[in-house]
Scaffold this motif. Structure first.
Motif, PDB file in Angstrom:
ATOM      1  N   MET A 196     -21.090 -13.161 -14.455  1.00 13.35           N
ATOM      2  CA  MET A 196     -20.367 -12.773 -15.665  1.00 13.35           C
ATOM      3  C   MET A 196     -19.726 -13.982 -16.347  1.00 13.35           C
ATOM      4  SD  MET A 196     -18.368  -9.344 -14.400  1.00 13.35           S
ATOM      5  CE  MET A 196     -19.090  -8.180 -13.248  1.00 13.35           C
ATOM      6  N   ALA A 197     -19.824 -15.124 -15.706  1.00  7.77           N
ATOM      7  CA  ALA A 197     -19.154 -16.315 -16.213  1.00  7.77           C
ATOM      8  C   ALA A 197     -20.125 -17.294 -16.862  1.00  7.77           C
ATOM      9  CB  ALA A 197     -18.405 -17.009 -15.077  1.00  7.77           C
ATOM     10  N   THR A 198     -21.324 -16.809 -17.182  1.00  7.24           N
ATOM     11  CA  THR A 198     -22.297 -17.679 -17.837  1.00  7.24           C
ATOM     12  C   THR A 198     -22.820 -17.023 -19.099  1.00  7.24           C
ATOM     13  OG1 THR A 198     -24.431 -18.794 -17.588  1.00  7.24           O
ATOM     14  CG2 THR A 198     -24.152 -16.732 -16.391  1.00  7.24           C
ATOM     15  N   GLY A 261     -19.253 -14.675 -20.171  1.00  8.48           N
ATOM     16  CA  GLY A 261     -20.476 -13.942 -20.452  1.00  8.48           C
ATOM     17  C   GLY A 261     -20.290 -12.440 -20.466  1.00  8.48           C
ATOM     18  N   LEU A 262     -19.055 -11.978 -20.305  1.00  8.86           N
ATOM     19  CA  LEU A 262     -18.786 -10.541 -20.248  1.00  8.86           C
ATOM     20  C   LEU A 262     -18.906  -9.910 -21.632  1.00  8.86           C
ATOM     21  CD1 LEU A 262     -17.932  -8.544 -17.972  1.00  8.86           C
ATOM     22  CD2 LEU A 262     -15.589  -8.772 -18.822  1.00  8.86           C
ATOM     23  N   LEU A 263     -19.617  -8.778 -21.709  1.00  7.82           N
ATOM     24  CA  LEU A 263     -19.808  -8.087 -22.980  1.00  7.82           C
ATOM     25  C   LEU A 263     -18.841  -6.928 -23.169  1.00  7.82           C
ATOM     26  CD1 LEU A 263     -23.708  -7.868 -23.265  1.00  7.82           C
ATOM     27  CD2 LEU A 263     -22.169  -9.666 -24.064  1.00  7.82           C
ATOM     28  N   SER A 264     -18.386  -6.322 -22.068  1.00  7.59           N
ATOM     29  CA  SER A 264     -17.527  -5.148 -22.182  1.00  7.59           C
ATOM     30  C   SER A 264     -16.461  -5.173 -21.100  1.00  7.59           C
ATOM     31  CB  SER A 264     -18.368  -3.861 -22.063  1.00  7.59           C
ATOM     32  OG  SER A 264     -17.552  -2.712 -22.118  1.00  7.59           O
ATOM     33  N   LEU A 265     -15.212  -4.939 -21.518  1.00  2.50           N
ATOM     34  CA  LEU A 265     -14.076  -4.928 -20.600  1.00  2.50           C
ATOM     35  C   LEU A 265     -13.194  -3.729 -20.920  1.00  2.50           C
ATOM     36  CD1 LEU A 265     -12.431  -6.403 -18.372  1.00  2.50           C
ATOM     37  CD2 LEU A 265     -11.248  -7.629 -20.209  1.00  2.50           C
ATOM     38  N   ASN A 266     -12.968  -2.876 -19.920  1.00  2.00           N
ATOM     39  CA  ASN A 266     -12.169  -1.672 -20.132  1.00  2.00           C
ATOM     40  C   ASN A 266     -11.128  -1.539 -19.037  1.00  2.00           C
ATOM     41  OD1 ASN A 266     -11.134   0.871 -20.685  1.00  2.00           O
ATOM     42  ND2 ASN A 266     -13.114   1.860 -20.938  1.00  2.00           N
ATOM     43  N   TRP A 285     -18.443 -13.686 -26.342  1.00  2.00           N
ATOM     44  CA  TRP A 285     -19.553 -12.739 -26.428  1.00  2.00           C
ATOM     45  C   TRP A 285     -19.081 -11.288 -26.353  1.00  2.00           C
ATOM     46  CZ3 TRP A 285     -24.742 -14.206 -23.654  1.00  2.00           C
ATOM     47  CH2 TRP A 285     -25.239 -15.383 -24.214  1.00  2.00           C
ATOM     48  N   MET A 286     -17.797 -11.094 -26.178  1.00  2.00           N
ATOM     49  CA  MET A 286     -17.258  -9.752 -25.987  1.00  2.00           C
ATOM     50  C   MET A 286     -17.583  -8.851 -27.172  1.00  2.00           C
ATOM     51  SD  MET A 286     -15.179  -8.053 -23.802  1.00  2.00           S
ATOM     52  CE  MET A 286     -13.998  -9.224 -23.144  1.00  2.00           C
ATOM     53  N   GLU A 287     -18.154  -7.675 -26.852  1.00  2.00           N
ATOM     54  CA  GLU A 287     -18.458  -6.685 -27.874  1.00  2.00           C
ATOM     55  C   GLU A 287     -17.524  -5.488 -27.821  1.00  2.00           C
ATOM     56  OE1 GLU A 287     -22.528  -5.511 -27.632  1.00  2.00           O
ATOM     57  OE2 GLU A 287     -23.306  -7.564 -27.775  1.00  2.00           O
ATOM     58  N   SER A 288     -16.970  -5.215 -26.644  1.00  2.00           N
ATOM     59  CA  SER A 288     -16.107  -4.044 -26.482  1.00  2.00           C
ATOM     60  C   SER A 288     -14.922  -4.399 -25.603  1.00  2.00           C
ATOM     61  CB  SER A 288     -16.908  -2.898 -25.851  1.00  2.00           C
ATOM     62  OG  SER A 288     -16.092  -1.768 -25.622  1.00  2.00           O
ATOM     63  N   PRO A 302      -3.429 -14.864 -31.025  1.00  2.00           N
ATOM     64  CA  PRO A 302      -4.206 -15.451 -32.131  1.00  2.00           C
ATOM     65  C   PRO A 302      -5.616 -15.869 -31.714  1.00  2.00           C
ATOM     66  CG  PRO A 302      -1.984 -16.360 -32.070  1.00  2.00           C
ATOM     67  CD  PRO A 302      -2.144 -15.559 -30.825  1.00  2.00           C
ATOM     68  N   SER A 303      -5.799 -16.162 -30.422  1.00  2.00           N
ATOM     69  CA  SER A 303      -7.110 -16.598 -29.939  1.00  2.00           C
ATOM     70  C   SER A 303      -8.179 -15.527 -30.118  1.00  2.00           C
ATOM     71  CB  SER A 303      -7.031 -16.988 -28.447  1.00  2.00           C
ATOM     72  OG  SER A 303      -6.644 -15.870 -27.655  1.00  2.00           O
ATOM     73  N   PHE A 304      -7.757 -14.282 -30.383  1.00  2.00           N
ATOM     74  CA  PHE A 304      -8.727 -13.200 -30.574  1.00  2.00           C
ATOM     75  C   PHE A 304      -9.556 -13.427 -31.840  1.00  2.00           C
ATOM     76  CE2 PHE A 304      -7.466  -9.317 -27.863  1.00  2.00           C
ATOM     77  CZ  PHE A 304      -7.200 -10.138 -26.777  1.00  2.00           C
ATOM     78  N   SER A 305      -9.134 -14.365 -32.655  1.00  2.00           N
ATOM     79  CA  SER A 305      -9.906 -14.671 -33.868  1.00  2.00           C
ATOM     80  C   SER A 305     -11.290 -15.217 -33.531  1.00  2.00           C
ATOM     81  CB  SER A 305      -9.151 -15.686 -34.731  1.00  2.00           C
ATOM     82  OG  SER A 305      -8.977 -16.911 -34.030  1.00  2.00           O
ATOM     83  N   LYS A 306     -11.480 -15.643 -32.280  1.00  2.00           N
ATOM     84  CA  LYS A 306     -12.776 -16.193 -31.868  1.00  2.00           C
ATOM     85  C   LYS A 306     -13.756 -15.119 -31.396  1.00  2.00           C
ATOM     86  CE  LYS A 306     -10.771 -19.019 -28.933  1.00  2.00           C
ATOM     87  NZ  LYS A 306     -10.583 -20.087 -27.906  1.00  2.00           N
TER      88      LYS A 306
END
Length: 337
Positions: A196-198, A261-266, A285-288, A302-306
């Motif tokens: 998940m870290a790549t 490399g994580l796409l979804s975190l809940n 790369w986070m989508e959710s 503020p870093s969420f702007s990335k």
């Protein structure tokens, strides 16, 4: 014989087919128990009888199938405790009660996970979701089943803490412990999940170091962005952590930001406190991202702007303050939910 209108029971005479290596009767209307004569199928590698109307317990004779690699009985009406005989299946790769593949998901199985399962060292996928399994999440899963790519214990009655040994699963791409009774803190060592870290994923294959005999079958139901979908060919590109609807406490560890490399975190529906770590902004790369229904405070970093690929974002029902970071697509989310 998948996806027909076959009905009736599995006959005891099934055990006569000694050379049978592949048996798929999924998506039919077969009822009754799994006959104990199945243990006589000494050459059987692939057994899929998911999405039928089977009932009763899984026979102990399953332990005689020394060549078995895939076992899927998900979405039936099976009951009983987890059979200790699975520990005899050292070639098993998939277990689905919903292994590779053990898959008994969406049945009515109960009790604690038998420690003999740790003998199945080649397991890539364990899906025990939507049953009534209980007890603690075993530490031996991380210690012995080092090839795991998918671990889903969703919608059971597991309790206790998340064992730190889970962090030893370097190939793990999908961890789903949602909707249980798990307490304690989120382990800081989650940053050890190497897969998940790549960001460098150029192939769809899962990253486990094994040759899959049935690549066309390797699929899983994943809950992403609040919706359950089946992933097959694209499964190797999906990375997900879902710990929602438990009783986790403490702060979200800043180390989680290493999983770039994580796409979804809940983490929704827990008792988490403190600020949202600004390191989450590194997960580009986070989508959710769902952190709703906790006790988080402070501002949205503020870093969420990335997070340019984020299309599902929910931080509702917390104690957050401040303004939405400017010049970000976060401003397009209505009420940040």
């Amino acid at each position: 014989m998948t996806n027909n209108q076959l009905s009736g029971h599995l006959t005891d005479q099934l055990g006569q087919f000694k050379n049978l290596s592949y048996l798929s009767l999924a998506q039919n209307k077969i009822s009754g128990p799994i006959p104990s004569s199945i243990g006589d199928l000494s050459s059987l590698k692939f057994f899929d009888i998911s999405e039928n109307q089977l009932n009763g317990r899984i026979p102990l004779s399953i332990g005689e199938l020394s060549s078995l690699k895939l076992f899927d009985v998900s979405e039936n009406q099976l009951n009983g405790t987890f059979p200790p005989c699975f520990g005899q299946l050292e070639s098993l790769e998939t277990l689905a009660f919903e292994s590779f593949y053990v898959k008994p998901s969406n049945n009515s199985m109960f009790g604690e996970l038998t420690s003999t399962l740790q003998n199945s060292r080649d397991l890539i996928m364990i899906d025990l979701s939507e049953n009534h399994f209980s007890g603690c999440v075993p530490a031996w899963i991380g210690d012995k089943l080092s090839s795991l790519v998918i671990l889903s214990l969703r919608s059971n009655n597991f309790d206790g803490h998340i064992p730190h040994k889970i962090c030893d699963l370097q190939f793990l791409q999908n961890l789903d412990l949602a909707q249980n009774n798990i307490s304690g803190v989120i382990p800081k060592c989650f940053n050890n999940f190497s897969a998940m870290a790549t960001k460098k994923k150029t192939k769809n294959e899962v990253s486990a170091p094994l040759v899959i005999d049935f690549p066309f079958y390797f699929k899983a139901l994943l809950v992403l962005k609040g919706r359950e979908d089946e992933y097959g060919n694209m499964l190797g590109l999906v990375t997900n952590i879902d710990l929602s609807a438990n009783s986790l406490t403490g702060e979200i560890p800043k180390q989680i930001g290493s999983l770039v490399g994580l796409l979804s975190l809940n983490f929704s529906g827990n008792l988490l406190t403190g600020n949202i770590p600004d390191t989450i902004g590194n997960m580009e790369w986070m989508e959710s991202l769902d952190l709703s229904m906790n006790r988080l405070n402070g501002e949205i970093p503020p870093s969420f702007s990335k997070l340019n690929f984020l299309n599902h974002f929910n931080v509702s029902y917390n104690n957050l303050t401040g303004q939405i970071p400017t010049s970000t697509q976060l401003q397009s989310f209505e009420n940040l939910s």
